[in-house]
Design a protein around this motif. Structure first.
Motif, PDB file in Angstrom:
ATOM      1  N   ARG A  21      41.597  89.165  27.812  1.00  0.00           N
ATOM      2  CA  ARG A  21      43.036  89.376  27.948  1.00  0.00           C
ATOM      3  C   ARG A  21      43.450  90.434  26.943  1.00  0.00           C
ATOM      4  O   ARG A  21      43.189  90.311  25.749  1.00  0.00           O
ATOM      5  CB  ARG A  21      43.783  88.062  27.675  1.00  0.00           C
ATOM      6  CG  ARG A  21      45.302  88.194  27.727  1.00  0.00           C
ATOM      7  CD  ARG A  21      45.781  88.439  29.143  1.00  0.00           C
ATOM      8  NE  ARG A  21      47.249  88.434  29.219  1.00  0.00           N
ATOM      9  CZ  ARG A  21      48.009  89.521  29.261  1.00  0.00           C
ATOM     10  NH1 ARG A  21      47.457  90.725  29.216  1.00  0.00           N
ATOM     11  NH2 ARG A  21      49.317  89.422  29.355  1.00  0.00           N
ATOM     12  N   ASP A 105      42.043  81.634  23.896  1.00  0.00           N
ATOM     13  CA  ASP A 105      42.941  80.510  23.634  1.00  0.00           C
ATOM     14  C   ASP A 105      42.279  79.147  23.798  1.00  0.00           C
ATOM     15  O   ASP A 105      42.964  78.147  23.981  1.00  0.00           O
ATOM     16  CB  ASP A 105      44.179  80.598  24.536  1.00  0.00           C
ATOM     17  CG  ASP A 105      43.828  80.835  26.008  1.00  0.00           C
ATOM     18  OD1 ASP A 105      42.618  80.907  26.336  1.00  0.00           O
ATOM     19  OD2 ASP A 105      44.765  80.962  26.823  1.00  0.00           O
ATOM     20  N   PHE A 118      48.572  74.948  27.896  1.00  0.00           N
ATOM     21  CA  PHE A 118      48.594  76.117  28.780  1.00  0.00           C
ATOM     22  C   PHE A 118      49.723  76.000  29.806  1.00  0.00           C
ATOM     23  O   PHE A 118      49.544  76.318  30.988  1.00  0.00           O
ATOM     24  CB  PHE A 118      47.251  76.245  29.511  1.00  0.00           C
ATOM     25  CG  PHE A 118      46.043  76.222  28.608  1.00  0.00           C
ATOM     26  CD1 PHE A 118      45.830  77.220  27.667  1.00  0.00           C
ATOM     27  CD2 PHE A 118      45.120  75.183  28.690  1.00  0.00           C
ATOM     28  CE1 PHE A 118      44.722  77.201  26.836  1.00  0.00           C
ATOM     29  CE2 PHE A 118      44.002  75.154  27.861  1.00  0.00           C
ATOM     30  CZ  PHE A 118      43.806  76.155  26.934  1.00  0.00           C
ATOM     31  N   PHE A 121      50.575  78.805  32.205  1.00  0.00           N
ATOM     32  CA  PHE A 121      49.499  79.315  33.060  1.00  0.00           C
ATOM     33  C   PHE A 121      48.930  78.219  33.959  1.00  0.00           C
ATOM     34  O   PHE A 121      47.713  78.125  34.148  1.00  0.00           O
ATOM     35  CB  PHE A 121      48.395  79.929  32.199  1.00  0.00           C
ATOM     36  CG  PHE A 121      48.902  80.851  31.133  1.00  0.00           C
ATOM     37  CD1 PHE A 121      49.555  82.028  31.462  1.00  0.00           C
ATOM     38  CD2 PHE A 121      48.757  80.525  29.791  1.00  0.00           C
ATOM     39  CE1 PHE A 121      50.047  82.869  30.470  1.00  0.00           C
ATOM     40  CE2 PHE A 121      49.240  81.360  28.803  1.00  0.00           C
ATOM     41  CZ  PHE A 121      49.896  82.538  29.133  1.00  0.00           C
ATOM     42  N   GLU A 126      44.717  81.321  29.805  1.00  0.00           N
ATOM     43  CA  GLU A 126      45.436  82.478  30.331  1.00  0.00           C
ATOM     44  C   GLU A 126      44.545  83.390  31.164  1.00  0.00           C
ATOM     45  O   GLU A 126      45.015  84.009  32.120  1.00  0.00           O
ATOM     46  CB  GLU A 126      46.061  83.269  29.174  1.00  0.00           C
ATOM     47  CG  GLU A 126      46.943  84.407  29.640  1.00  0.00           C
ATOM     48  CD  GLU A 126      47.556  85.203  28.507  1.00  0.00           C
ATOM     49  OE1 GLU A 126      48.422  86.054  28.795  1.00  0.00           O
ATOM     50  OE2 GLU A 126      47.165  84.987  27.338  1.00  0.00           O
ATOM     51  N   TRP A 127      43.276  83.495  30.823  1.00  0.00           N
ATOM     52  CA  TRP A 127      42.356  84.383  31.548  1.00  0.00           C
ATOM     53  C   TRP A 127      42.421  84.142  33.045  1.00  0.00           C
ATOM     54  O   TRP A 127      42.330  85.071  33.844  1.00  0.00           O
ATOM     55  CB  TRP A 127      40.931  84.162  31.030  1.00  0.00           C
ATOM     56  CG  TRP A 127      39.902  85.144  31.493  1.00  0.00           C
ATOM     57  CD1 TRP A 127      39.599  86.359  30.940  1.00  0.00           C
ATOM     58  CD2 TRP A 127      39.010  84.989  32.620  1.00  0.00           C
ATOM     59  NE1 TRP A 127      38.574  86.968  31.634  1.00  0.00           N
ATOM     60  CE2 TRP A 127      38.196  86.151  32.670  1.00  0.00           C
ATOM     61  CE3 TRP A 127      38.819  84.000  33.570  1.00  0.00           C
ATOM     62  CZ2 TRP A 127      37.209  86.328  33.632  1.00  0.00           C
ATOM     63  CZ3 TRP A 127      37.838  84.173  34.544  1.00  0.00           C
ATOM     64  CH2 TRP A 127      37.052  85.327  34.567  1.00  0.00           C
ATOM     65  N   SER A 129      44.902  83.304  34.845  1.00  0.00           N
ATOM     66  CA  SER A 129      46.206  83.607  35.448  1.00  0.00           C
ATOM     67  C   SER A 129      46.371  85.086  35.776  1.00  0.00           C
ATOM     68  O   SER A 129      47.352  85.476  36.424  1.00  0.00           O
ATOM     69  CB  SER A 129      47.334  83.184  34.502  1.00  0.00           C
ATOM     70  OG  SER A 129      47.426  84.068  33.389  1.00  0.00           O
ATOM     71  N   ARG A 130      45.430  85.919  35.360  1.00  0.00           N
ATOM     72  CA  ARG A 130      45.595  87.363  35.476  1.00  0.00           C
ATOM     73  C   ARG A 130      45.007  87.903  36.783  1.00  0.00           C
ATOM     74  O   ARG A 130      43.972  87.430  37.265  1.00  0.00           O
ATOM     75  CB  ARG A 130      44.938  88.081  34.292  1.00  0.00           C
ATOM     76  CG  ARG A 130      45.378  87.582  32.933  1.00  0.00           C
ATOM     77  CD  ARG A 130      46.885  87.630  32.764  1.00  0.00           C
ATOM     78  NE  ARG A 130      47.401  88.993  32.896  1.00  0.00           N
ATOM     79  CZ  ARG A 130      48.689  89.285  32.933  1.00  0.00           C
ATOM     80  NH1 ARG A 130      49.605  88.323  32.873  1.00  0.00           N
ATOM     81  NH2 ARG A 130      49.083  90.539  33.041  1.00  0.00           N
TER      82      ARG A 130
END
Length: 245
Positions: A21, A105, A118, A121, A126-127, A129-130
């Motif tokens: 991220r 995270d 989280f 997300f 978070e990874w 969610s991208r």
């Protein structure tokens, strides 16, 4: 001086790739000019620089001489180079010997949703969610996850069941690859439906490799990029599920 960056062919080279991220990153010009810069100590203290160092160390431990990192291996001032890179990324991911997904995270890989940690997300790191990380999950055969302290916490195969729950990507795709499974256009787009990108255009551009589409990058076109993507799919494919989107 030791070579920092070199142009190599992905088919003839054993290399690793870092997936991460973006935050306070080091770009192409900074990595090229680092030795000459007066503020090089400030750059070396950035989290982005430390990610490069740690992933280089991991690649060396894995017996690999080369590492590719999107933040510093593409000269984004050059629109031709940027367009070529974005159209080639899926192939580069497929041909990598190791793929390191750095989860900034987490301490351990979560097996159930954690909405307290989280919450922004969907309960997962978070990874996941991208937009761009969908193809980064699917394309490489040897994808390894690392926690915030660069400790290995699992790979794509032994985490497949959890990854299916997180991403809705079928186990067959994770284990055997996209070509072997042959998903429809609608299936691929459904996997990406709730993922986020910083720029509107990247919602389309991040799907090109997954849908085997090539088209020029036109940053500034906004949501028209998705229309162009749909037109390219219709032009080259008879898959009628595209009309569901």
């Amino acid at each position: 001086m030791k070579t920092v960056l070199r142009v190599l062919h992905d088919v003839d080279t054993d290399y690793a790739i870092l997936s991460h991220r973006w935050a306070d990153e080091v770009d192409y010009m900074e990595i090229m000019e680092l030795a000459k810069m007066e503020n090089r100590d400030e750059i070396r203290e950035r989290n982005g620089y430390q990610k490069i160092v740690k992933s280089c160390q991991q690649a060396e431990n894995d017996g690999l001489e080369w590492l590719w990192v999107d933040t510093c291996c593409i000269d984004k001032r050059n629109s031709t180079e940027l367009s070529e890179a974005l159209n080639s990324m899926f192939r580069w991911y497929e041909n990598s010997k190791r793929y390191y997904a750095y989860l900034h995270d987490v301490d351990v890989f979560p097996t159930t949703p954690d909405h307290e940690t989280f919450g922004a997300f969907n309960g997962w790191p978070e990874w996941f969610s991208r937009g761009w990380t969908l193809q980064e999950l699917i394309a490489p055969m040897d994808l390894r996850f690392f926690n915030k302290d660069w400790q290995f916490i699992g790979d794509k195969r032994n985490l497949a069941r959890t990854l299916v729950e997180i991403t809705r990507v079928p186990c067959g795709v994770l284990e055997d690859g996209l070509a072997a499974y042959g998903p429809s256009v609608a299936q691929v787009m459904s996997w990406a439906a709730d993922r986020r990108t910083t720029r509107d255009e990247d919602r389309a551009y991040s799907l090109m490799g997954l849908l085997d589409v090539h088209m020029p990058m036109l940053y500034g076109e906004g949501k028209k990029a998705f229309l162009r993507l749909q037109q390219e799919i219709i032009r080259k494919s008879s898959d009628q599920t595209i009309f569901a989107w």
